[in-house]
Design a protein around this motif. Structure first.
Motif, short mmCIF file in Angstrom:
data_model
loop_
_atom_site.label_atom_id
_atom_site.label_comp_id
_atom_site.label_asym_id
_atom_site.label_seq_id
_atom_site.Cartn_x
_atom_site.Cartn_y
_atom_site.Cartn_z
N GLU B 273 0.84 -1.21 0.00
CA GLU B 273 0.00 0.00 0.00
C GLU B 273 0.87 1.26 0.00
O GLU B 273 0.54 2.25 -0.65
CB GLU B 273 -0.94 0.04 1.22
N ALA B 274 1.96 1.20 0.71
CA ALA B 274 2.86 2.35 0.73
C ALA B 274 3.46 2.59 -0.65
O ALA B 274 3.60 3.74 -1.09
CB ALA B 274 3.96 2.13 1.77
N GLU B 275 3.78 1.52 -1.35
CA GLU B 275 4.32 1.67 -2.70
C GLU B 275 3.29 2.34 -3.60
O GLU B 275 3.60 3.26 -4.37
CB GLU B 275 4.70 0.30 -3.27
N ALA B 277 1.00 4.31 -2.70
CA ALA B 277 0.84 5.72 -2.32
C ALA B 277 1.94 6.60 -2.90
O ALA B 277 1.84 7.82 -2.90
CB ALA B 277 0.81 5.85 -0.80
N LEU B 278 3.01 5.99 -3.38
CA LEU B 278 4.13 6.76 -3.92
C LEU B 278 4.02 6.96 -5.43
O LEU B 278 4.34 8.03 -5.95
CB LEU B 278 5.46 6.05 -3.61
N THR B 287 4.85 13.51 0.13
CA THR B 287 4.50 12.18 -0.39
C THR B 287 5.11 11.10 0.48
O THR B 287 4.45 10.10 0.82
CB THR B 287 5.04 12.03 -1.84
N ALA B 291 3.23 8.05 2.53
CA ALA B 291 3.56 6.63 2.29
C ALA B 291 4.03 5.98 3.59
O ALA B 291 3.68 4.82 3.88
CB ALA B 291 4.64 6.52 1.22
N GLU B 294 1.29 4.79 5.64
CA GLU B 294 0.71 3.54 5.11
C GLU B 294 1.45 2.30 5.60
O GLU B 294 0.85 1.25 5.82
CB GLU B 294 0.74 3.54 3.57
N THR B 295 2.77 2.43 5.77
CA THR B 295 3.55 1.22 6.11
C THR B 295 3.12 0.64 7.45
O THR B 295 3.21 -0.57 7.65
CB THR B 295 5.08 1.49 6.18
#
Ligand SMILES: Cc1cc2nc3c(=O)[nH]c(=O)nc-3n(C[C@H](O)[C@H](O)[C@H](O)COP(=O)(O)OP(=O)(O)OC[C@H]3O[C@@H](n4cnc5c(N)ncnc54)[C@H](O)[C@@H]3O)c2cc1C
Ligand code: SF4
Ligand code: FES
Ligand code: FES
Lengths: 338, 327
Positions: B273-275, B277-278, B287, B291, B294-295
């Motif tokens: 999910e963090a990826e 978000a980037l 940004t 992210a 999210e992690t």
């Protein structure tokens, strides 16, 4: 061993396995009154070089040779029951506790233990008699052969030794559960150490470190943690540095092994050894063989450019005395000479 | 350590057959995890099958990717010139782990299966579902500072302690095995198991299955990377939180991203999910901060490890900012 931190009356922390730098005898009993025979206990403890912690259901008492009896309190919960359980001193059918005696060393390991079958009575005299006999045996032993060092390890070992004799002499004591005795099948192996080929019989579970020290008598390689955490056992196998405590002797029959004993050329020290001497790169010296072997291999690896590289690439060797500045200076002096 | 029987094998077939014949046997590689725990009698195997003589020691790097033999030592892999050039994330992660001595002993296969450093797991006098299934978990109500905040269950909160595996998770590695049932090629995300009700089962490997290699796809767009490991001392310590990150930045926009975490998950933790978000966003601190949040979404903390949430967020931001600064 799980640690059970204790606190004395002044709020200082006392650890079960190290009472202010002394090896510790731990006694579990139903009833035991140190105060009643304080001076006698003190005398025996003085000649044994140990402190005594007595644990009953109600209290924990500490007696060091030169102090008064102190009451200790367990930090955290669980109460003394947890201690009894941890050391495996279980109540008998009548609910009374047997007399249990343990010698623990600084590595938090129980090095000797004995649990009596008799139970329920006041054990003050029983324990005092045992310690008195141990102290006598100890005195006889040390006047026969003056130990060269009075290291803590030796105190602990000899304590365990004399206590074993005492309890062999006294009936009514149960046999302690045997430690893993070296009774397993051995295999004949060959190790090439410092240019010499050795044939030896080992159990497969014997580590390279123990084979070097116990069987080949090469005690230059030290055992610190025995778990890969300190680097005191560093040796070179096939020219590469490894921790000899986390590998089995039987795994290393094809590659040449170099220990600290194999580094010097006759009486001529290896330049890393000479640099450690010149820079006073040690205090107690226990980590030094490992540091030197590791440093020699590190320079062979050829990836150090700076002092901070030295620190990073020597991080597998801990020094309890924190002689790091001089260790780094010794190593960089050798680097400088190319 | 209890008595053992020892067998050294020089090929895969005999190794697999030896384990098939004995359910109480296991493979011995570098020994740095296995022997450590056998000395503590946390693990007790009757027979060790030494696989060090099996020549699975090649590292092959080409435009199609890389294939790394399972017996390659951690130090040799980290310092391999082409691995260091094409997969710097993997080199960095390996060099941040353990000590030079241990890296000289540890193998790729053993590193994948190294056991947790949960204090209670290592102490046979305590309750531990991983060591002794059904006995409970002393860590949940005990001292849980080095424990996981992601992927935990009510039965186990231990982290997977490897650094190498965090990089492999980010790099989409595949684990190759040979076993009684033939060959398998296991995507990295499927290799380790979450603890769930059975923390004693840590990977999808069957008894007797031998890891033969790990392969990596080509590192397209992953060379701008960073392995950031936060620990209690500067070196020779396990991660409290570690971030493996890679970014592909074009213009000012992020076109590709990989993030995996160590020290916080019950398995090497890929932060998909963090990826997401980037990607497509400008490569700036705002940004990165989003992210990072999210992690750790869904993190479940305990009294002594709650600090890992903020620590991980900051580590993610720092790792991404460092990559941005360098690109
Ligand atoms: C003091 C210390 C500090 C450490 N610090 C770190 C650190 O900071 N970061 C980090 O990542 N790691 C660290 N480690 C862990 C170390 O990286 C692992 O112990 C090592 O990678 C394990 O590899 P090995 O070859 O020694 O495995 P072994 O101990 O030989 O084996 C481990 C397990 O893998 C199995 N196995 C091995 N090879 C195979 C194969 N080919 N196929 C199938 N099964 C196999 C074995 O049966 C065993 O169950 C540390 C270890 C120690 C002792
Ligand atoms: S966290 Fe897992 S490994 Fe640690 S005690 Fe609990 S069950 Fe055992
Ligand atoms: S004794 Fe081997 S590393 Fe400490
Ligand atoms: S000199 Fe004492 S441990 Fe290093």
């Amino acid at each position: 061993m799980r640690s059970f931190p204790l606190r004395d009356a002044r709020g200082r922390l006392v650890s079960l396995h190290d009472v202010r730098g002394r090896p510790t005898l731990i006694a579990f009993a139903s009833r035991l009154d140190l105060e009643a025979r304080r001076d006698q206990f003190r005398g025996e403890l003085r000649s044994l070089g140990a402190a005594l912690i007595v644990i009953t259901r109600e209290t924990i008492a500490l007696l060091a040779p030169d102090d008064d009896v102190e009451t200790l309190e367990l930090v955290g919960d669980g109460g003394t029951d947890a201690l009894f359980a941890h050391f495996g001193v279980k109540p008998g059918a009548d609910g009374a506790h047997p007399l249990g005696l343990f010698v623990v060393d600084g590595d938090e390991a129980v090095v000797w233990q004995q649990i009596a079958t008799s139970a329920g009575t006041d054990d003050t005299e029983e324990l005092l008699a045992a310690l008195r006999r141990a102290a006598t045996l100890r005195q006889e032993a040390s006047s026969a052969a003056q130990p060269l060092f009075n290291r803590r390890e030796m105190i602990v070992t000899s304590l365990a030794g004399v206590l074993s004799v005492v309890f062999l002499e006294r009936l009514g004591w149960a046999r302690s559960p045997a430690p893993p005795a070296p009774t397993g099948a051995t295999t004949s192996i060959t190790l090439q150490v410092n240019g010499v080929t050795h044939k030896l019989d080992v159990e497969p579970r014997v580590t390279l470190l123990d084979a070097l020290r116990e069987q080949l008598g090469l005690t230059g390689t030290k055992k610190g943690c025995d778990h890969g955490q300190c680097g005191a056992c560093t040796v070179l196998v096939g020219g590469r540095r490894i921790d000899s405590c986390l590998t089995l002797a039987i795994m290393h029959q094809t590659q040449p092994i170099t220990t600290i004993e194999g580094l010097a050329n006759g009486n001529g020290l290896h330049r890393m050894q000479a640099a450690f001497v010149a820079h006073d790169a040690f205090q107690c010296g226990y980590c030094t063989p490992g540091q030197i072997m590791s440093a020699v291999a590190m320079l062979e690896e050829g990836r150090v450019r700076s002092e901070s590289d030295v620190r990073e690439q020597m991080s597998g060797n801990l020094c309890r005395c924190a002689a790091y500045p001089n260790i780094v200076a010794a190593i960089t002096s050798v680097m400088g000479k190319g | 350590m209890r008595e053992i029987r020892y067998l050294s094998v020089a090929a895969e077939g005999p190794a697999i057959r030896a384990l098939q014949a004995d359910t109480d046997a296991t493979y011995l590689a570098g020994g740095t995890s296995l022997l450590d725990l056998m000395k503590l009698e946390v693990l007790n195997f009757a027979q060790l099958v030494d696989v060090n003589a099996i020549p699975l020691t090649k590292i092959e790097v080409s435009n199609d990717g890389a294939r790394i033999g399972s017996m390659v030592r951690n130090s040799d892999l980290a310092l391999h010139p082409e691995i260091a050039a094409r997969y710097p994330l993997l080199s960095e992660a390996l060099l941040s782990g353990a000590s030079p001595q241990i890296r000289n002993m540890a193998t790729v296969g053993g590193n994948l299966l190294q056991r947790t450093r949960c204090y209670y797991y290592r102490d046979p006098s305590t309750a531990c579902n991983k060591r002794n299934p059904g006995s409970g978990c002393a860590a949940i109500d005990g001292y849980n500072r080095n424990h996981a905040i992601l992927g935990t269950s009510d039965h186990c909160i231990a982290t997977h302690a490897s650094d190498m595996c965090v990089a492999l998770a980010a790099l989409d590695a595949v684990v190759h095995t040979q076993g009684p049932g033939g060959e398998r090629h296991i995507p990295f995300a499927e290799f380790h198991r979450l603890p769930g009700d059975h923390p004693e089962i840590e990977s999808v490997l069957q008894h007797g299955e031998l890891i033969t290699a790990v392969s990596l796809p080509p590192p397209t767009g992953l060379r701008q990377s960073r392995y950031l490991k936060i620990r209690d001392r500067a070196s020779y310590a396990f991660a409290l939180s570690a971030v493996a990150a890679a970014l592909r930045i074009e213009g000012n926009l992020i076109r590709g991203a990989r993030i995996a975490l160590g020290g916080v998950g019950t398995k090497p933790w890929r932060a998909v999910e963090a990826e997401q978000a980037l990607v497509g966003k400008p490569a700036n601190r705002a940004t990165f901060t989003l992210a990072a949040a999210e992690t750790v979404r869904g993190a479940r903390t305990r009294p002594h490890n709650a600090f890992k949430v903020e620590l991980t967020r900051r580590a993610v931001v720092r790792a991404l900012s460092t990559i941005r600064g360098a690109s």
